[in-house]
Design a protein around this motif. Structure first.
Motif, PDB file in Angstrom:
ATOM      1  N   ILE A   1     -17.637   6.520  33.465  1.00 30.82           N
ATOM      2  CA  ILE A   1     -18.339   5.325  32.882  1.00 30.82           C
ATOM      3  C   ILE A   1     -17.022   4.294  33.105  1.00 30.82           C
ATOM      4  N   ILE A   2     -16.079   4.649  32.541  1.00 32.15           N
ATOM      5  CA  ILE A   2     -15.046   3.617  32.648  1.00 32.15           C
ATOM      6  C   ILE A   2     -14.520   3.227  33.737  1.00 32.15           C
ATOM      7  N   THR A   3     -14.732   4.026  34.745  1.00 26.07           N
ATOM      8  CA  THR A   3     -14.520   3.335  36.270  1.00 26.07           C
ATOM      9  C   THR A   3     -15.496   2.399  36.740  1.00 26.07           C
ATOM     10  N   ALA A   4     -16.719   2.932  36.520  1.00 29.03           N
ATOM     11  CA  ALA A   4     -17.947   2.232  36.701  1.00 29.03           C
ATOM     12  C   ALA A   4     -17.992   0.770  36.156  1.00 29.03           C
TER      13      ALA A   4
ATOM     14  N   GLY B   1     -11.522  15.864  22.642  1.00 27.94           N
ATOM     15  CA  GLY B   1     -10.178  15.262  22.448  1.00 27.94           C
ATOM     16  C   GLY B   1     -10.000  14.724  23.899  1.00 27.94           C
ATOM     17  N   ASP B   2      -9.969  15.352  24.952  1.00 27.14           N
ATOM     18  CA  ASP B   2      -9.619  14.927  26.139  1.00 27.14           C
ATOM     19  C   ASP B   2     -10.547  13.661  26.413  1.00 27.14           C
ATOM     20  N   GLY B   3     -11.677  13.633  26.158  1.00 31.18           N
ATOM     21  CA  GLY B   3     -12.541  12.537  26.443  1.00 31.18           C
ATOM     22  C   GLY B   3     -12.063  11.289  25.928  1.00 31.18           C
ATOM     23  N   GLU B   4     -11.844  11.422  24.286  1.00 35.80           N
ATOM     24  CA  GLU B   4     -11.194  10.492  23.616  1.00 35.80           C
ATOM     25  C   GLU B   4      -9.753   9.712  24.400  1.00 35.80           C
ATOM     26  N   ALA B   5      -9.115  10.748  24.745  1.00 36.66           N
ATOM     27  CA  ALA B   5      -7.753  10.378  25.534  1.00 36.66           C
ATOM     28  C   ALA B   5      -8.049   9.605  26.724  1.00 36.66           C
ATOM     29  N   ALA B   6      -8.864   9.919  27.347  1.00 40.16           N
ATOM     30  CA  ALA B   6      -9.419   9.076  28.522  1.00 40.16           C
ATOM     31  C   ALA B   6      -9.850   7.679  28.273  1.00 40.16           C
ATOM     32  N   VAL B   7     -10.832   7.554  27.106  1.00 42.02           N
ATOM     33  CA  VAL B   7     -11.139   6.217  26.754  1.00 42.02           C
ATOM     34  C   VAL B   7     -10.044   5.350  26.508  1.00 42.02           C
ATOM     35  N   LYS B   8      -9.008   5.961  25.471  1.00 36.64           N
ATOM     36  CA  LYS B   8      -7.870   5.007  24.957  1.00 36.64           C
ATOM     37  C   LYS B   8      -6.919   4.746  26.102  1.00 36.64           C
ATOM     38  N   ALA B   9      -6.878   5.302  26.949  1.00 34.83           N
ATOM     39  CA  ALA B   9      -6.036   5.006  28.142  1.00 34.83           C
ATOM     40  C   ALA B   9      -6.527   4.077  29.126  1.00 34.83           C
TER      41      ALA B   9
ATOM     42  N   TRP C   1     -12.663  -0.640  23.756  1.00 34.32           N
ATOM     43  CA  TRP C   1     -13.351   0.266  23.247  1.00 34.32           C
ATOM     44  C   TRP C   1     -13.377   0.495  21.879  1.00 34.32           C
ATOM     45  N   THR C   2     -14.444   0.995  21.411  1.00 35.26           N
ATOM     46  CA  THR C   2     -14.486   1.871  19.963  1.00 35.26           C
ATOM     47  C   THR C   2     -14.890   3.105  19.903  1.00 35.26           C
ATOM     48  N   ILE C   3     -14.401   4.030  19.142  1.00 31.76           N
ATOM     49  CA  ILE C   3     -14.448   5.410  19.048  1.00 31.76           C
ATOM     50  C   ILE C   3     -15.287   5.761  18.048  1.00 31.76           C
ATOM     51  N   PHE C   4     -16.359   6.524  17.918  1.00 30.40           N
ATOM     52  CA  PHE C   4     -16.930   7.015  16.610  1.00 30.40           C
ATOM     53  C   PHE C   4     -16.878   8.329  16.448  1.00 30.40           C
TER      54      PHE C   4
ATOM     55  N   LEU D   1     -20.822  -4.108  17.635  1.00 29.50           N
ATOM     56  CA  LEU D   1     -21.038  -4.807  18.717  1.00 29.50           C
ATOM     57  C   LEU D   1     -20.715  -6.383  18.571  1.00 29.50           C
ATOM     58  N   THR D   2     -20.623  -6.815  17.121  1.00 29.38           N
ATOM     59  CA  THR D   2     -20.673  -7.937  16.880  1.00 29.38           C
ATOM     60  C   THR D   2     -19.191  -8.109  15.752  1.00 29.38           C
ATOM     61  N   MET D   3     -18.375  -7.102  16.024  1.00 22.15           N
ATOM     62  CA  MET D   3     -17.172  -7.214  15.174  1.00 22.15           C
ATOM     63  C   MET D   3     -15.817  -6.818  16.070  1.00 22.15           C
ATOM     64  N   PRO D   4     -15.270  -7.982  16.475  1.00 27.03           N
ATOM     65  CA  PRO D   4     -14.255  -7.654  17.305  1.00 27.03           C
ATOM     66  C   PRO D   4     -12.988  -7.168  16.755  1.00 27.03           C
ATOM     67  N   GLN D   5     -12.989  -7.145  15.527  1.00 27.53           N
ATOM     68  CA  GLN D   5     -11.863  -6.246  14.971  1.00 27.53           C
ATOM     69  C   GLN D   5     -11.961  -4.698  15.043  1.00 27.53           C
ATOM     70  N   THR D   6     -13.322  -4.195  15.508  1.00 24.85           N
ATOM     71  CA  THR D   6     -13.478  -2.713  15.670  1.00 24.85           C
ATOM     72  C   THR D   6     -12.662  -2.413  16.921  1.00 24.85           C
ATOM     73  N   ILE D   7     -12.445  -3.360  17.985  1.00 25.84           N
ATOM     74  CA  ILE D   7     -11.976  -3.042  19.213  1.00 25.84           C
ATOM     75  C   ILE D   7     -10.771  -2.379  19.203  1.00 25.84           C
ATOM     76  N   HIS D   8     -10.744  -1.218  19.866  1.00 25.30           N
ATOM     77  CA  HIS D   8      -9.371  -0.305  20.074  1.00 25.30           C
ATOM     78  C   HIS D   8      -9.008   0.358  18.720  1.00 25.30           C
ATOM     79  N   GLN D   9     -10.338   0.907  18.072  1.00 25.30           N
ATOM     80  CA  GLN D   9     -10.149   1.464  17.031  1.00 25.30           C
ATOM     81  C   GLN D   9     -11.021   2.661  16.902  1.00 25.30           C
ATOM     82  N   SER D  10     -10.817   3.774  16.134  1.00 25.73           N
ATOM     83  CA  SER D  10     -11.431   4.898  16.177  1.00 25.73           C
ATOM     84  C   SER D  10     -11.543   5.313  14.619  1.00 25.73           C
ATOM     85  N   TYR D  11     -13.206   5.582  14.497  1.00 26.66           N
ATOM     86  CA  TYR D  11     -13.668   5.819  12.987  1.00 26.66           C
ATOM     87  C   TYR D  11     -14.345   6.956  12.683  1.00 26.66           C
TER      88      TYR D  11
END
Length: 302
Positions: free
Chosen positions: A104-107, A137-145, A150-153, A204-214
């Motif tokens: 998904i990230i590559t596409a 956990g490995d999926g999260e690592a790929a997203v963060k890299a 991104w935002t992770i829930f 989606l409408t909260m830019p402050q959530t970008i690069h955050q995990s919740y």
């Protein structure tokens, strides 16, 4: 036609609730599905489109991304609960929780999309005790890299009208007058599917959530025994719960793995229960503090 949201996993339990909320919020949604004939209730919504597509095929994934507006978003809800034992995890977990997010990230990068919302799980950890937790956990690592916005829930067990957790135990308590229960002291903090969906859509409408995990959790902590008791009450049945040693639960799970039909419980599920599935003591109640959501209680299912 161009869409606002590509909702991957949108035909599942969480996805159907999220798709309806996205529609209500005014978004147009493209849902790829290997079971396009399902999701009839979604087909009635004018801004939801379900398309026959295999998201594990990279060419099809790229094609889907071309149909999302440049300022749109991709939401990935895909998750599986069972796999064949392997180290560090089997091919099913790897395909769903690691390979798919990477593709998904590559596409998205190829087609200039930036906003990505990712469904992980509370307890996800590349060094966790279960294959499920390690793959998440490995999926999260790929997203963060990635260089995406991104935002992770990371939700605890998700409950709702059509969930596969509370309803599974409700069915079992109808079938058996007594239920041997291992790991009866394992702790969970179940969170409402409606609250999870609302957090995604607000992000989606909260830019402050970008690069955050919740971490997403409900207002109360329950033991496994209390959850099964709740399920029995919900099913309006009487079921005696018999606590048994952990090794009995391991043997039960092993037997379930070899029974025909869908796996109800696996040894990997037992491994996941080694850690409490609750908000860490230093954690932030994101639903309340970040997304200003009044969290629904498990008892509200009744």
């Amino acid at each position: 036609m161009q869409y606002d949201i590509l909702l991957i996993g949108g035909n599942g339990f969480v996805g159907r609730v999220m798709a309806a909320q996205l529609q209500f919020a005014g978004y147009s949604v493209l849902i790829p599905s290997s079971r396009p004939n399902s999701g009839r209730e979604l087909r009635m919504l004018p801004k939801i489109y379900i398309e026959d597509a295999d998201v594990h095929d990279f060419d099809e994934l790229q094609s889907l991304c071309t149909r999302i507006r440049p300022n749109g978003a991709v939401i990935n809800l895909v998750g599986v609960l069972h796999d064949k034992p392997a180290q560090p995890y089997g091919k099913v977990f790897k395909a769903a929780h690691v390979d798919l997010p990477k593709n998904i990230i590559t596409a998205m990068q190829v087609h200039g999309l930036k906003r990505y919302l990712h469904m992980s799980a509370l307890g996800a950890d590349s060094k966790g005790p279960s294959m499920y937790q390690r793959s998440k956990g490995d999926g999260e690592a790929a997203v963060k890299a990635s260089n995406l916005d991104w935002t992770i829930f990371r939700p605890s067990v998700i409950f709702g009208e059509q969930d596969q957790f509370i309803n599974l135990f409700a069915k079992l308590t109808k079938l058996f007058p007594a239920m041997p229960l291992a790991n009866y002291q394992a702790r969970f903090q179940p969170v409402s599917v409606d609250d999870v969906a609302t957090a995604f859509i607000k992000a989606l409408t909260m830019p402050q959530t970008i690069h955050q995990s919740y971490d997403l959790v409900g207002p109360s902590v329950y033991t496994m025994k209390e959850i099964v008791e709740f399920a029995a009450h919900k099913a309006k049945t009487s079921c005696a719960i018999i606590p048994v040693p952990a090794f009995v639960g391991y043997l039960q799970a092993l037997a379930f793995e070899f029974l025909p039909g869908p796996t109800l419980m696996s040894r990997d599920n037992i491994a996941s229960m080694q850690l409490p599935n609750i908000l860490p003591s230093n954690g932030i109640d994101a639903l309340t503090e970040v997304f200003k959501i009044s969290r629904r209680r498990l008892e509200g299912m009744q």
